[in-house]
Design a protein around this motif. Sequence first.
Motif, PDB file in Angstrom:
ATOM      1  N   GLY A  59       0.842  -1.191   0.000  1.00 24.09           N
ATOM      2  CA  GLY A  59       0.000   0.000   0.000  1.00 24.09           C
ATOM      3  C   GLY A  59       0.874   1.236   0.000  1.00 24.09           C
ATOM      4  N   THR A  60       0.309   2.347  -0.368  1.00 22.99           N
ATOM      5  CA  THR A  60       1.081   3.575  -0.490  1.00 22.99           C
ATOM      6  C   THR A  60       1.688   4.005   0.842  1.00 22.99           C
ATOM      7  OG1 THR A  60       1.017   5.819  -1.408  1.00 22.99           O
ATOM      8  CG2 THR A  60      -0.819   5.164  -0.031  1.00 22.99           C
ATOM      9  N   GLY A  61       2.697   4.872   0.764  1.00 20.53           N
ATOM     10  CA  GLY A  61       3.417   5.288   1.953  1.00 20.53           C
ATOM     11  C   GLY A  61       2.511   5.879   3.023  1.00 20.53           C
ATOM     12  N   GLY A  62       2.715   5.444   4.275  1.00 23.19           N
ATOM     13  CA  GLY A  62       1.968   6.003   5.388  1.00 23.19           C
ATOM     14  C   GLY A  62       0.570   5.467   5.573  1.00 23.19           C
ATOM     15  N   GLY A 226      -8.842   8.675   6.181  1.00 26.13           N
ATOM     16  CA  GLY A 226      -8.427   7.386   6.720  1.00 26.13           C
ATOM     17  C   GLY A 226      -6.996   6.992   6.417  1.00 26.13           C
ATOM     18  N   HIS A 227      -6.202   7.904   5.883  1.00 26.98           N
ATOM     19  CA  HIS A 227      -4.787   7.604   5.636  1.00 26.98           C
ATOM     20  C   HIS A 227      -4.047   7.651   6.963  1.00 26.98           C
ATOM     21  CE1 HIS A 227      -0.608   8.748   4.479  1.00 26.98           C
ATOM     22  NE2 HIS A 227      -0.810   7.780   3.613  1.00 26.98           N
ATOM     23  N   GLY A 228      -3.343   6.572   7.315  1.00 24.55           N
ATOM     24  CA  GLY A 228      -2.793   6.410   8.659  1.00 24.55           C
ATOM     25  C   GLY A 228      -1.863   7.521   9.099  1.00 24.55           C
ATOM     26  N   LEU A 229      -0.847   7.822   8.296  1.00 23.84           N
ATOM     27  CA  LEU A 229       0.116   8.843   8.683  1.00 23.84           C
ATOM     28  C   LEU A 229      -0.551  10.214   8.759  1.00 23.84           C
ATOM     29  CD1 LEU A 229       2.973   9.750   9.332  1.00 23.84           C
ATOM     30  CD2 LEU A 229       3.455   9.838   6.871  1.00 23.84           C
ATOM     31  N   LEU A 255       3.648  15.530   5.442  1.00 24.55           N
ATOM     32  CA  LEU A 255       3.169  14.380   4.685  1.00 24.55           C
ATOM     33  C   LEU A 255       3.786  14.358   3.289  1.00 24.55           C
ATOM     34  CD1 LEU A 255       1.226  11.974   4.443  1.00 24.55           C
ATOM     35  CD2 LEU A 255      -0.542  13.585   3.747  1.00 24.55           C
ATOM     36  N   ALA A 256       3.816  15.520   2.613  1.00 23.77           N
ATOM     37  CA  ALA A 256       4.401  15.594   1.278  1.00 23.77           C
ATOM     38  C   ALA A 256       5.874  15.204   1.314  1.00 23.77           C
ATOM     39  CB  ALA A 256       4.243  17.002   0.708  1.00 23.77           C
ATOM     40  N   SER A 257       6.587  15.685   2.310  1.00 21.78           N
ATOM     41  CA  SER A 257       8.012  15.358   2.418  1.00 21.78           C
ATOM     42  C   SER A 257       8.217  13.853   2.560  1.00 21.78           C
ATOM     43  CB  SER A 257       8.626  16.090   3.620  1.00 21.78           C
ATOM     44  OG  SER A 257       8.536  17.484   3.452  1.00 21.78           O
ATOM     45  N   SER A 258       7.341  13.216   3.343  1.00 19.46           N
ATOM     46  CA  SER A 258       7.444  11.766   3.520  1.00 19.46           C
ATOM     47  C   SER A 258       7.260  11.033   2.207  1.00 19.46           C
ATOM     48  CB  SER A 258       6.395  11.303   4.547  1.00 19.46           C
ATOM     49  OG  SER A 258       6.342   9.896   4.617  1.00 19.46           O
ATOM     50  N   TRP A 259       6.267  11.435   1.440  1.00 19.68           N
ATOM     51  CA  TRP A 259       5.998  10.775   0.170  1.00 19.68           C
ATOM     52  C   TRP A 259       7.095  11.059  -0.853  1.00 19.68           C
ATOM     53  CZ3 TRP A 259       0.189  11.431   0.923  1.00 19.68           C
ATOM     54  CH2 TRP A 259      -0.459  10.183   0.858  1.00 19.68           C
ATOM     55  N   LEU A 305       5.161   4.956  -9.315  1.00 17.27           N
ATOM     56  CA  LEU A 305       5.224   5.370  -7.915  1.00 17.27           C
ATOM     57  C   LEU A 305       4.018   4.834  -7.150  1.00 17.27           C
ATOM     58  CD1 LEU A 305       6.359   9.075  -8.456  1.00 17.27           C
ATOM     59  CD2 LEU A 305       7.763   7.186  -7.595  1.00 17.27           C
ATOM     60  N   SER A 306       4.214   4.558  -5.880  1.00 13.98           N
ATOM     61  CA  SER A 306       3.159   3.890  -5.103  1.00 13.98           C
ATOM     62  C   SER A 306       1.933   4.768  -4.910  1.00 13.98           C
ATOM     63  CB  SER A 306       3.703   3.465  -3.736  1.00 13.98           C
ATOM     64  OG  SER A 306       3.879   4.587  -2.890  1.00 13.98           O
ATOM     65  N   PHE A 307       2.080   6.082  -5.022  1.00 10.06           N
ATOM     66  CA  PHE A 307       0.945   6.984  -4.794  1.00 10.06           C
ATOM     67  C   PHE A 307       0.275   7.406  -6.097  1.00 10.06           C
ATOM     68  CE2 PHE A 307       4.978   9.311  -4.341  1.00 10.06           C
ATOM     69  CZ  PHE A 307       4.902  10.169  -5.431  1.00 10.06           C
TER      70      PHE A 307
END
Length: 693
Positions: A59-62, A226-229, A255-259, A305-307
């Motif tokens: 699943g996508t990051g976070g 509902g996105h966890g991070l 959040l953007a930096s993480s992705w 990309l995962s997102f």
Amino acid sequence: MKGDVIRFERGKAITGPQAASSIDDREEEFLVGREKERALFERFLAGEPMSKHIWNLYGTGGVGKSTLLDAFRRQARRLNAVFLLLDSREFRRTGNDFCKQLLLQLPSAKEKGSRDEEPLDAVLRRLNRLAQDRQVVVALDTFEEMTGMEGWLREQFLRELDPGILVLLAGRYPLKGQWLLSPAWRERTLWLAIDHLTRTDVLNYARKCGLTEEAQGERLWERTRGHGLSLSLAVSTELLEGSGPLNDAGWSSELASSWLKEVADEELRQLVEAASMLRQFNQELLAYVVERDISADAFGRLTALSFVRKIDRGWRLHDLMRESTRSYLRERAPGQFGKLMERCVRYYASIIRGSHGKRDVAWEVGELFGYIGDAFIRAHLNTSWKEEFIWEPLSAANLGEGLQYLQRRRNEARTVTRRGVDPMTGDLLELTLSKAEMLYAIEGLDLEELLSLGQQSVMLLKAQDGSVQGLSAIIPINRGTLDYLEQNPFSGPYIRSLSAAERKELDVPESEQAGWFIKSIDVLEWTDSALLMEGGSQMYNYMCSGKLFFASPPPLPMFYDSHLGFGFEAVPDVFHCSYDGKTPTPTFVLDTRGKKLDAFLAAMLHRIGIQLEPAEVAGTERSGSEEKEDPLLRFGLTEREREVTLCVIEGCSNLEIAARLFVSEITVKKHLSSVYAKMQVKNRSQLIKAVLQ
């Protein structure tokens, strides 16, 4: 930060037995969702026979993969199972280091292996021995970063591992390659997509954290979906109330930096930033926005990309990734943000204008208003458009369903609060309508009377299960309906205000339409974003059609502002009080007949500081020649070649063009080759640039 959920307790110190409880115990108390995955894992721990012992959690990051692995670890601990967890970022990507890290986590062994024993042999021997007496789990997080080790892991480690040991491979992407192609590996692998938490999960988590007010939970749901991070960051912001490291706007940048850590190079980052400005994109559209050709390799890396998700019209970024990256770009590089937005706006405005009178542009109109609409319109459009509903014309056969829908609306009417996030600013918008106000939308709606007009004025909005979820009543204006519209209490004041010449323009044959009157667009659940978006889409079919479009919506600020936001103009001195018998209600008109479409587009773009090119501004003189009316003719294109070109600009693939034009895909390719030669371009990106500029 390990895991996707930050835990807090509001307003009181933790004392007594609770203070002595372990971090794991507290984490477990705050866990929500993932019931199916945890139940499946519980069955494994209980010794239930299973054919698949390699689970791929992707699943996508976070989204919550690490949190789920932690939950599995706690489940295993309670049942005395062995659970080994490695993060690929925490050891060198070599087989020896992988095995050494596992050996460090294994329980102390009484028997000792040879001092010269290789780490791989040692870890396999000990794991396989443990599996004879206990359930054993080996979990590997951030598996997408196991560059160069996937083959070794599969062929050297897993092949020799006891088949009863459960292996969890968690990463952003589903396993592919040999995991799919090899029957032996495929039959041992279980793919588990980890999706967002549900609305119920989010509200439950909010309550567990002490955010007990309904509005707080709903705000979390609207902002995070509902996105966890995202949920953990938003809850942290809410609970720390400005005393922590994040403010209300800063968590989206976090959040953007993480992705963006997933984005390998500057070229790819630029494409992600440009894609974040679009609700959906394809290679040609993205090339137009960034003003350069994009190679197939670069576009392939973007869509991998995962997102990024494949949809019917191309691809789209994960909603939260799109919003957070757009916010990040607006704050970091406002000039670049403005330039990209202008390119997107010009793209859709050019298609609407170039397709005037030739084809339906409802989709492009909806996309355009995602940029030029007011805050409530943008928030209203800020949701994924899913093919969940169908519009069915009202007929004698389904009239009963329509009447039942109206009765259900009356029976279930209640005060409703609608919330949404403006994707341009990140602001959370909120609107509350009382029970009485919720019924305004269906006031004076007589389905039997409208059906008797024989003009297909009413459409029922149906879900896939056949249930009616909404309806629209949009009445064509022609010789067969003018008298009705003149006598109707909602439309009559406007029709009667027209001069004889203006009314005569509307007196067209019954088989035609001079325009339309919106009596009602209504949905069953006004808090459902997908339903609201589907209902709103009915307006896009008519807004830039080159006809007269008018409405007299309920006398509420929401409807007044939204019609002005869509470019309607209030008609001076035309009012009625038909909704409640006392409140003056205005009429709004949108007229795109003739050159008025240019004026409409110019005025709408001017709202956000964008000027149309001189040749496009309303009032500019044009010759009456067909070439000036259709710019594609200047290239010498045939009618069929122009149709193919318009489909390309819309983003259709060759296969989609073939289906739309009822020709073969080979014929489409031949037409495109001819178009390229006549326009002196080499590919679709250059074709779009040549047409739109």
